[in-house]
Write a protein that holds these residues in place. Structure first.
Motif, PDB file in Angstrom:
ATOM      1  N   THR A   1      28.547 -27.215   2.591  1.00  0.00           N
ATOM      2  CA  THR A   1      28.788 -25.811   2.914  1.00  0.00           C
ATOM      3  C   THR A   1      27.495 -25.066   2.675  1.00  0.00           C
ATOM      4  O   THR A   1      27.139 -24.784   1.531  1.00  0.00           O
TER       5      THR A   1
ATOM      6  N   ASP B   1      26.121 -22.125   2.810  1.00  0.00           N
ATOM      7  CA  ASP B   1      25.975 -20.904   2.010  1.00  0.00           C
ATOM      8  C   ASP B   1      26.120 -21.161   0.510  1.00  0.00           C
ATOM      9  O   ASP B   1      25.690 -20.334  -0.292  1.00  0.00           O
ATOM     10  N   ASP B   2      26.730 -22.275   0.135  1.00  0.00           N
ATOM     11  CA  ASP B   2      26.953 -22.567  -1.278  1.00  0.00           C
ATOM     12  C   ASP B   2      25.742 -23.191  -1.960  1.00  0.00           C
ATOM     13  O   ASP B   2      25.755 -23.408  -3.167  1.00  0.00           O
TER      14      ASP B   2
ATOM     15  N   SER C   1      21.266 -19.726  -3.029  1.00  0.00           N
ATOM     16  CA  SER C   1      22.540 -19.706  -2.323  1.00  0.00           C
ATOM     17  C   SER C   1      23.042 -18.273  -2.229  1.00  0.00           C
ATOM     18  O   SER C   1      22.615 -17.394  -2.982  1.00  0.00           O
TER      19      SER C   1
ATOM     20  N   ASN D   1      22.114 -24.333   9.940  1.00  0.00           N
ATOM     21  CA  ASN D   1      22.121 -25.005   8.631  1.00  0.00           C
ATOM     22  C   ASN D   1      20.762 -25.636   8.337  1.00  0.00           C
ATOM     23  O   ASN D   1      20.676 -26.761   7.829  1.00  0.00           O
TER      24      ASN D   1
ATOM     25  N   LYS E   1      23.712 -26.863  -5.573  1.00  0.00           N
ATOM     26  CA  LYS E   1      24.922 -26.061  -5.408  1.00  0.00           C
ATOM     27  C   LYS E   1      24.879 -24.835  -6.311  1.00  0.00           C
ATOM     28  O   LYS E   1      24.586 -24.930  -7.504  1.00  0.00           O
TER      29      LYS E   1
END
Length: 125
Positions: free
Chosen positions: A28, A30-31, A53, A77, A100
């Motif tokens: 993911t 954005d994470d 992030s 991405n 993360k």
């Protein structure tokens, strides 16, 4: 499966420019903070630039400030590292990594979750 694929490395003369790309998949986007690191022969890996992030705050090592710019394309991405006014001391293998929920500490590589395979940058005088 998470994958980070670097591209754009190569040979360039002093003062030249290169743009590195780090294409990510399986996470993911954005994470994750995405960072660029480099390692020259006989030297430790060092943080070059990263983008946090969420908000996407950028950080650069003092050695590259004013010359390198990190940016991201959330639709693809992908994170880019624009490197201008390259110097021989920029010669190294450049890696991108994903951390993360990475914030201001993203310039440090020890905590990263995923890494790419690296791309060689050679700056010749």
């Amino acid at each position: 499966e998470v994958q980070l694929v670097e591209s754009g490395g190569g040979w360039v003369q002093v003062g030249g420019s290169l743009r590195l790309s780090c294409a990510t998949s399986g996470l993911t986007f954005d994470d994750y903070a995405i960072g660029w690191f480099r390692q020259a022969p006989g030297k430790e890996r060092e943080g070059v630039s990263c983008i946090s992030s969420g908000v996407g705050t950028t950080y650069h090592a003092d050695s590259v400030k004013g010359r390198f710019t990190i940016s991201s394309d959330n639709a693809r991405n992908t994170v880019y590292l624009q490197m201008n006014n390259l110097k021989p001391e920029d010669t190294a293998v450049y890696y991108c990594g994903a951390l993360k929920y990475g914030g201001s500490w993203c310039i440090k590589g020890a905590l990263y979750d995923y890494w790419g395979q690296g791309t060689q940058v050679t700056v010749s005088s």
